[in-house]
Design an enzyme around this catalytic site. Structure first.
Site, short mmCIF file in Angstrom:
data_model
loop_
_atom_site.label_atom_id
_atom_site.label_comp_id
_atom_site.label_asym_id
_atom_site.label_seq_id
_atom_site.Cartn_x
_atom_site.Cartn_y
_atom_site.Cartn_z
N GLY A 296 -20.82 -4.17 5.77
CA GLY A 296 -19.80 -3.83 7.24
C GLY A 296 -19.95 -1.96 7.06
N LYS B 218 0.81 -0.90 0.06
CA LYS B 218 0.22 -0.37 0.24
C LYS B 218 0.97 1.15 0.15
CE LYS B 218 -3.64 -0.39 2.91
NZ LYS B 218 -4.70 -0.18 4.01
N ILE C 130 -23.02 -6.12 10.93
CA ILE C 130 -23.81 -7.19 13.08
C ILE C 130 -23.99 -6.17 13.90
CG2 ILE C 130 -22.23 -9.77 12.27
CD1 ILE C 130 -20.16 -8.59 13.50
N TYR D 8 -19.08 2.96 6.71
CA TYR D 8 -20.78 4.09 6.93
C TYR D 8 -20.57 5.41 5.86
CZ TYR D 8 -24.05 7.36 8.33
OH TYR D 8 -25.52 8.46 8.52
N LYS E 69 1.75 -3.65 10.53
CA LYS E 69 0.74 -3.43 11.19
C LYS E 69 0.09 -3.87 12.52
CE LYS E 69 -3.58 -2.68 9.67
NZ LYS E 69 -3.63 -1.83 8.68
N ALA F 94 -11.91 -3.21 2.70
CA ALA F 94 -11.84 -3.83 3.77
C ALA F 94 -10.25 -4.81 2.85
CB ALA F 94 -12.15 -5.67 3.62
N ASN F 95 -9.49 -4.65 4.15
CA ASN F 95 -7.74 -5.04 3.78
C ASN F 95 -8.21 -6.55 3.16
OD1 ASN F 95 -6.11 -2.77 3.98
ND2 ASN F 95 -6.68 -2.96 6.41
N1 LIG Z 1 -10.11 3.16 8.41
C1 LIG Z 1 -9.36 3.08 8.10
O1 LIG Z 1 -8.81 4.15 8.04
C2 LIG Z 1 -8.61 1.70 7.37
C3 LIG Z 1 -9.49 0.59 7.16
N2 LIG Z 1 -9.40 -0.47 6.32
C4 LIG Z 1 -10.22 -0.94 6.55
O2 LIG Z 1 -11.44 -1.68 6.04
C5 LIG Z 1 -12.51 -2.73 7.18
C6 LIG Z 1 -12.65 -1.73 7.38
O3 LIG Z 1 -11.79 -1.11 8.86
P1 LIG Z 1 -13.33 0.00 9.79
O4 LIG Z 1 -14.64 1.04 9.30
O5 LIG Z 1 -12.31 0.49 9.83
O6 LIG Z 1 -13.94 -0.21 11.25
P2 LIG Z 1 -14.83 -1.09 12.08
O7 LIG Z 1 -14.12 -0.93 13.47
O8 LIG Z 1 -15.40 0.54 11.85
O9 LIG Z 1 -15.78 -0.51 11.20
C7 LIG Z 1 -15.94 -2.38 10.74
C8 LIG Z 1 -17.59 -2.93 10.37
O10 LIG Z 1 -18.19 -4.59 10.15
C9 LIG Z 1 -18.72 -4.63 10.89
N3 LIG Z 1 -18.53 -6.09 10.59
C10 LIG Z 1 -18.08 -6.77 11.58
N4 LIG Z 1 -18.22 -8.26 10.99
C11 LIG Z 1 -19.30 -8.13 10.18
C12 LIG Z 1 -19.64 -9.41 9.13
N5 LIG Z 1 -19.04 -10.61 9.18
N6 LIG Z 1 -20.19 -9.26 8.54
C13 LIG Z 1 -20.75 -7.52 8.51
N7 LIG Z 1 -20.07 -6.39 9.08
C14 LIG Z 1 -19.14 -6.90 9.99
C15 LIG Z 1 -19.16 -4.06 12.64
O11 LIG Z 1 -20.24 -4.28 13.19
C16 LIG Z 1 -18.31 -2.70 12.66
O12 LIG Z 1 -19.50 -1.49 11.73
C17 LIG Z 1 -10.74 -3.47 7.64
O13 LIG Z 1 -10.77 -4.16 6.64
C18 LIG Z 1 -10.03 -1.95 7.90
O14 LIG Z 1 -8.82 -3.30 7.57
C19 LIG Z 1 -8.74 0.14 5.31
C20 LIG Z 1 -8.06 1.09 5.77
C21 LIG Z 1 -8.00 2.16 6.19
O1 LIG Z 2 -5.54 4.55 8.62
C1 LIG Z 2 -4.64 4.31 8.91
O2 LIG Z 2 -4.60 4.78 10.63
C2 LIG Z 2 -3.14 3.47 8.94
C3 LIG Z 2 -3.67 2.93 7.76
C4 LIG Z 2 -3.93 1.69 8.21
O3 LIG Z 2 -3.33 0.84 8.54
C5 LIG Z 2 -3.87 0.71 6.81
O4 LIG Z 2 -4.34 1.88 5.63
O5 LIG Z 2 -4.69 -0.29 6.75
#
Ligand SMILES: NC(=O)C1=CN([C@@H]2O[C@H](COP(=O)(O)OP(=O)(O)OC[C@H]3O[C@@H](n4cnc5c(N)ncnc54)[C@H](O)[C@@H]3O)[C@@H](O)[C@H]2O)C=CC1
Ligand SMILES: O=C(O)CCC(=O)C(=O)O
Length: 380
Positions: free
Chosen positions: A190, A78, A214, A196, A90, A275-276
């Site tokens: 998700g 990335k 979920i 969102y 990570k 999603a990663n």
């Molecule tokens: N936060 C960020 O800036 C970044 C996030 N990502 C990736 O994006 C994905 C989401 O990250 P976030 O939004 O930060 O996480 P988050 O924890 O804020 O949201 C994840 C959502 O997925 C839901 N969830 C969990 N298991 C589920 C399932 N089996 N079916 C349906 N929904 C489910 C959870 O209830 C939650 O609402 C992850 O894979 C993360 O590694 C990648 C790059 C940056």
């Molecule tokens: O969004 C971050 O805080 C770090 C970047 C990261 O971990 C990701 O892109 O998966």
């Protein structure tokens, strides 16, 4: 490469084989707070390792290790794709984000991060929020993405979601010849920090949605927004998201969701989400291609957050972050073109591009002189 002679002839070295692509793995154990975490540093050719910290109730330590190894390797790619001077790392904390968080747990985690002395910078990922890291920041400066009032660049999921929207536009252009978001339907898995915000922008563009999560609260929030805006939204349960008749699947939760079981169910024309590690294995990129489904390599689409936190470590500049996030659109179009011209999958094209870039940059990073300070003089 030199091979050492081992007393037992190299038997029982399974763990080193498992981590053979990685530079360093740190197991963090703090009895008082219950912290059990693993930090993985994959590659620091381009700079110090940078990557978020995930909190999840992993069933086994092996599952946590597997996840952090895959996630940290993804960060190396990335960083290369987004052209930031950082390497891949990570962390994962083993625990339930809804029950096990305490300020002390994150302070203990911060102490372990600090012990790496600038080799690893971290912030949020799935299961963690910027507020969690305000506690870690008391123990180390190697924290990114906390709110501006604490000296950070703010919630990195905002640029991540923005990058996903650019990725969706590039994908729509390649499949349908127009980068409009309107007129297509999207299946979002998700609805957390990133999902969102992606849903919100799609709703504002007038697109129809299928959603699942979920967490009922997350579903209620998005359905209210869709209804207020008059766009179509259908909530589905769990696995049903794979078989809905949407145009694009937008995974924004767990990794490994493109696998032998789910591919057969997909009716979409493209997959592009935050999603990663969406592909369970590299072969699933080929299977998607054979089914005529365009796959947007995850680490290109979801680089917006990385771009922001990397920028923060030099000196935050929102306009620069936006410019670099916007570039995701063109990078993705280039990858699609390379894939089509060379009859390789989109993930193979993306990996090839990143590996060539790391190789080229590594030659520049080898040059040292006393007058020229290392380019990695980031905040420690
Ligand atoms: N936060 C960020 O800036 C970044 C996030 N990502 C990736 O994006 C994905 C989401 O990250 P976030 O939004 O930060 O996480 P988050 O924890 O804020 O949201 C994840 C959502 O997925 C839901 N969830 C969990 N298991 C589920 C399932 N089996 N079916 C349906 N929904 C489910 C959870 O209830 C939650 O609402 C992850 O894979 C993360 O590694 C990648 C790059 C940056
Ligand atoms: O969004 C971050 O805080 C770090 C970047 C990261 O971990 C990701 O892109 O998966």
């Amino acid at each position: 490469m030199k091979t050492l002679t081992l007393a037992n002839g190299g038997k029982n070295m399974d763990m080193f084989e498992k981590i053979s692509e990685h530079q360093q793995i740190v197991y963090c154990n703090d009895k008082e707070t219950g912290l059990k975490a693993i930090i993985a540093i994959h590659n620091t050719t381009l700079g110090p390792a940078l990557g978020g910290c995930r909190m999840q109730p992993y069933e086994t330590v092996e599952a946590a290790l597997e996840d952090v190894l895959r996630l940290s390797k993804g960060m190396t790619y990335k960083c290369a794709a987004a052209d930031v001077d950082f390497g891949g790392g990570k962390a994962v904390i083993i625990g339930d984000p809804l029950q096990d968080k305490t300020p002390e747990l994150f302070r203990a985690f911060g102490q372990f991060v600090d012990s790496l002395n600038g080799r690893f910078y971290t912030g949020t990922d799935m299961g963690t929020t910027p507020d969690d890291f305000v506690h870690a920041l008391k123990e180390t400066n190697c924290i990114v993405g906390v709110d501006e009032v604490y000296g950070g660049s703010g919630d990195s999921s905002i640029p991540t979601a923005q990058g996903v929207i650019y990725g969706l536009r590039a994908t729509n252009k390649t499949v349908w010849g127009t980068d409009d978001l309107y007129g297509k339907s999207y299946a979002i898995q998700g609805l957390g920090k990133v999902g969102y915000k992606v849903a919100e922008q799609l709703i504002e563009a007038g697109a129809d949605l299928y959603v699942t999560d979920i967490n009922q609260h997350a579903i209620d929030k998005v359905t209210q927004k869709a209804k207020a805006s008059g766009v179509g939204i259908k909530v589905v349960k769990g696995e049903e998201i794979y078989s809905v008749p949407a145009d694009v699947f937008v995974p924004c939760a767990l990794g490994g969701i493109i696998n032998d079981q789910t591919i057969d169910q997909l009716k979409v024309k493209a997959v592009a989400g935050s999603a990663n590690n969406q592909l369970l294995a590299i072969k699933h990129g080929r299977i998607l291609q054979e089914k005529g489904i365009l796959y947007a390599p995850d680490y290109i689409v979801n680089a917006g957050g990385l771009i922001q936190v990397a920028d923060e470590l030099y000196e935050p500049n929102k306009a620069r972050v936006l410019t670099k996030t916007r570039a995701i659109y063109q990078t993705l179009l280039n990858v699609y073109e390379e894939s089509s011209n060379n009859n390789i999958t989109t993930i193979e094209a993306a990996n090839r591009f990143c590996e060539q870039r790391i190789e080229a940059r590594s030659r520049r990073n080898n040059f040292f002189s006393h007058e020229k300070r290392p380019k990695w003089s980031v905040r420690v």
